[in-house]
Design a protein around this motif. Structure first.
Motif, PDB file in Angstrom:
ATOM      1  N   ALA A 167     179.050  14.522  92.425  1.00  0.00           N
ATOM      2  CA  ALA A 167     178.378  15.768  92.851  1.00  0.00           C
ATOM      3  C   ALA A 167     177.394  16.218  91.766  1.00  0.00           C
ATOM      4  N   ARG A 170     174.278  14.133  91.951  1.00  0.00           N
ATOM      5  CA  ARG A 170     173.446  14.534  93.095  1.00  0.00           C
ATOM      6  C   ARG A 170     172.752  15.856  92.793  1.00  0.00           C
ATOM      7  N   TYR A 171     173.477  16.760  92.123  1.00  0.00           N
ATOM      8  CA  TYR A 171     172.915  18.069  91.766  1.00  0.00           C
ATOM      9  C   TYR A 171     171.671  17.869  90.900  1.00  0.00           C
ATOM     10  N   LEU A 186     177.741  20.755  97.274  1.00  0.00           N
ATOM     11  CA  LEU A 186     177.527  19.299  97.197  1.00  0.00           C
ATOM     12  C   LEU A 186     178.863  18.570  97.081  1.00  0.00           C
ATOM     13  N   LEU A 187     179.781  19.155  96.288  1.00  0.00           N
ATOM     14  CA  LEU A 187     181.106  18.540  96.121  1.00  0.00           C
ATOM     15  C   LEU A 187     181.836  18.501  97.465  1.00  0.00           C
ATOM     16  N   ILE A 190     180.329  15.758  99.594  1.00  0.00           N
ATOM     17  CA  ILE A 190     180.731  14.427  99.108  1.00  0.00           C
ATOM     18  C   ILE A 190     182.159  14.109  99.537  1.00  0.00           C
TER      19      ILE A 190
END
Ligand code: ATP
Ligand SMILES: Nc1ccn([C@H]2C[C@H](O)[C@@H](COP(=O)(O)O)O2)c(=O)n1
Length: 242
Positions: A167, A170-171, A186-187, A190
């Motif tokens: 995450a 991706r962040y 995001l977490l 995922i």
């Protein structure tokens, strides 16, 4: 050749070219690492997730309901996906339109993950993926490259990392592009995608029995490439560029 789904596939053109498979969950670094390994080997590269994402994007363009499997299967057959090398950058055309940016969105990823649970969609994409197996060799990234699509790959790697680390990556990736994102959101995305990809009935996300798992938590990109190349060397495959 029998694969883990029990299908018998006769040898086809290029089927003897060596393959390296790199599977793993979202954000584990499969795409980044596979591209670098393909470059080092001087081999072709297959981003199998892009095919599923392309169908997801085409379904969106056609207002197809993600809960209508028959329409999604038709959409899979109708969707033309082309990969173009644009000065070292991979661009993806969906039905003739450059959809490279749209393909990378979380919406496209989530649609791809939902569509990928439909067995007929997976079946329809099988031969398209195997067609990438061309001399001098192929590095293929996805969820079932080592288990279903290329069970006879010469080297198989399963890349992983903690969900928190993925995450975080991706962040950073999205923030660097100027996209405003929320780490806990995001977490959650995922974890939801991991659960859907790992728990589906057909070709679930899991390491092949003969894959080497590389946990990339806390490792930089160069370190991961080094570890993957060590697995490749162990399999007797020699990079083009030393
Ligand atoms: N070992 C690493 N350390 C730090 N960042 C990494 C590492 N590997 C990849 N990244 C970064 O993490 C982000 C996600 O990587 P990448 O897109 O390759 O993952 P992926 O597994 O292919 O994801 P997806 O399945 O969602 O397409 C990218 O910004 C990439 O640069
Ligand atoms: N071999 C593959 C590749 C991808 N998928 C599905 C599941 C993923 O969540 C989605 C997007 O893939 P990504 O671009 O994130 O690698 O597509 C699959 O089921 N099998």
């Amino acid at each position: 050749m029998d694969n883990e789904n029990g299908n018998h596939a006769p040898p086809g053109p290029g089927q003897t070219a060596p393959v390296i498979t790199i599977d793993g969950p979202s954000g584990s670094g499969k795409g980044t690492i596979s591209r670098l390994v393909a470059e080092r080997m001087g081999w072709h590269y297959l981003d199998s997730g892009a095919l599923y994402r392309a169908v997801g994007v085409a379904a969106g363009w056609g207002d197809i309901d993600l809960a209508d499997p028959a329409a999604l299967v038709r959409c899979t057959f109708d969707t033309v996906v082309e990969f173009r090398d644009d000065g070292g950058e991979l661009r993806v055309l969906v039905n003739g339109t450059d959809a490279t940016g749209e393909l990378r969105t979380e919406t496209a990823g989530a649609a791809a993950s939902a569509i990928a649970a439909i067995p007929e969609v997976r079946e329809a994409l099988k031969e398209r993926q195997r067609a990438f197996r061309q001399a001098p060799g192929l590095v293929a990234d996805g969820r079932d490259m080592g288990t279903v699509i290329f069970p006879d790959a010469r080297a198989k790697v399963f890349l992983t990392a903690s969900a928190e680390e993925r995450a975080g990556r991706r962040y950073k990736q999205l923030s660097d592009k100027g996209v405003s994102v929320n780490l806990s959101g995001l977490l959650r995305e995922i974890l939801a995608r991991d659960a859907r990809d790992a728990n589906r009935a057909v070709a679930p996300l899991r390491p092949a029995a003969d894959a080497v798992t590389v946990d990339t938590t806390g490792l930089g990109i160069d370190e991961v490439v080094g570890r993957v190349l060590a697995v490749v060397a162990q399999a007797g495959l020699v990079p083009e560029q030393q």
